[in-house]
Motif scaffolding. Sequence first.
Motif, PDB file in Angstrom:
ATOM      1  N   HIS A 228     -13.452  55.635  -5.714  1.00  0.00           N
ATOM      2  CA  HIS A 228     -12.022  55.540  -5.996  1.00  0.00           C
ATOM      3  C   HIS A 228     -11.347  54.951  -4.767  1.00  0.00           C
ATOM      4  N   LYS A 229     -10.600  53.847  -4.958  1.00  0.00           N
ATOM      5  CA  LYS A 229      -9.954  53.150  -3.850  1.00  0.00           C
ATOM      6  C   LYS A 229      -8.468  53.023  -4.124  1.00  0.00           C
ATOM      7  N   THR A 230      -7.699  52.876  -3.051  1.00  0.00           N
ATOM      8  CA  THR A 230      -6.278  52.613  -3.175  1.00  0.00           C
ATOM      9  C   THR A 230      -5.893  51.581  -2.126  1.00  0.00           C
ATOM     10  N   GLY A 231      -4.789  50.880  -2.351  1.00  0.00           N
ATOM     11  CA  GLY A 231      -4.379  49.847  -1.414  1.00  0.00           C
ATOM     12  C   GLY A 231      -2.879  49.826  -1.192  1.00  0.00           C
ATOM     13  N   MET A 232      -2.481  49.210  -0.069  1.00  0.00           N
ATOM     14  CA  MET A 232      -1.075  49.062   0.271  1.00  0.00           C
ATOM     15  C   MET A 232      -0.939  47.752   1.036  1.00  0.00           C
ATOM     16  N   ASP A 233       0.102  46.982   0.718  1.00  0.00           N
ATOM     17  CA  ASP A 233       0.302  45.695   1.377  1.00  0.00           C
ATOM     18  C   ASP A 233       1.584  45.724   2.205  1.00  0.00           C
ATOM     19  N   LEU A 234       1.402  45.704   3.522  1.00  0.00           N
ATOM     20  CA  LEU A 234       2.516  45.632   4.468  1.00  0.00           C
ATOM     21  C   LEU A 234       2.379  44.391   5.345  1.00  0.00           C
ATOM     22  N   GLY A 235       1.565  43.439   4.899  1.00  0.00           N
ATOM     23  CA  GLY A 235       1.238  42.267   5.680  1.00  0.00           C
ATOM     24  C   GLY A 235       2.379  41.302   5.917  1.00  0.00           C
ATOM     25  N   ASP A 236       3.456  41.416   5.133  1.00  0.00           N
ATOM     26  CA  ASP A 236       4.568  40.488   5.299  1.00  0.00           C
ATOM     27  C   ASP A 236       5.551  40.926   6.386  1.00  0.00           C
ATOM     28  N   ARG A 237       5.344  42.065   6.978  1.00  0.00           N
ATOM     29  CA  ARG A 237       6.234  42.552   8.039  1.00  0.00           C
ATOM     30  C   ARG A 237       5.837  41.946   9.378  1.00  0.00           C
ATOM     31  N   ASP A 238       6.790  41.882  10.304  1.00  0.00           N
ATOM     32  CA  ASP A 238       6.504  41.347  11.634  1.00  0.00           C
ATOM     33  C   ASP A 238       5.643  42.296  12.463  1.00  0.00           C
ATOM     34  N   ARG A 239       5.923  43.586  12.303  1.00  0.00           N
ATOM     35  CA  ARG A 239       5.251  44.603  13.115  1.00  0.00           C
ATOM     36  C   ARG A 239       5.206  45.904  12.316  1.00  0.00           C
ATOM     37  N   VAL A 240       4.052  46.564  12.342  1.00  0.00           N
ATOM     38  CA  VAL A 240       3.892  47.843  11.654  1.00  0.00           C
ATOM     39  C   VAL A 240       3.206  48.811  12.619  1.00  0.00           C
ATOM     40  N   THR A 241       3.748  50.028  12.715  1.00  0.00           N
ATOM     41  CA  THR A 241       3.071  51.076  13.472  1.00  0.00           C
ATOM     42  C   THR A 241       2.503  52.083  12.479  1.00  0.00           C
ATOM     43  N   VAL A 242       1.264  52.472  12.738  1.00  0.00           N
ATOM     44  CA  VAL A 242       0.554  53.380  11.841  1.00  0.00           C
ATOM     45  C   VAL A 242       0.092  54.588  12.649  1.00  0.00           C
TER      46      VAL A 242
END
Length: 188
Positions: A4-18
């Motif tokens: 079971h997999k899930t995904g999220m796309d935040l690639g269009d942002r300039d900067r992401v902190t995780v």
Amino acid sequence: MGVHKTGMDLGDRDRVTVGLISDTHGTLERALLPLLAEVDVIVHAGDLLDPGELRQLTPTSGHVVVVRGNNDTPDQWPEGTEALLDTLPEQAYLTLPGGLLVVEHGHRVNPARRRHERLRGRHPEARAIVYGHTHRRVIDTDTTPWILNPGAAGRQRAFGGIGFLRLTATADEWWVEVMTLPKRGRDT
């Protein structure tokens, strides 16, 4: 049964902190909450055990991604939470600026001495792979994909101290910071 997999796309942002956390085992250290509230997204690499802890995690985007650990089982979760437990994937994929972050608990990747090699073999498309399970913080950035283990954000077996990793991703650069609480003696 397939993975079971899930995904999220935040690639269009300039900067992401995780905020990368793992192995809270129902004992999430509350002193981490203000630091985790400063990140855009929180990723929990498994062994949550208490879904009530999710309500305390408030990243700026509101997004919290959790994968299922070996201790995330119906007999270890509070009664009545089986439906939520069943929604936890074994793997998560986050598209971030500059690449893909893959998350899995890591308990199915054995033997332990070859875990990093095998994780890299399973996810060659990743820029970084996050796993938990060992309660030991690891930042292996010598080879791509990177292998990251945030250690324990709970009070059980927090080898190296209670804390988490903060990953910052831009299109050009990724970097990891260790966020560890000071040791407090026997009450931790």
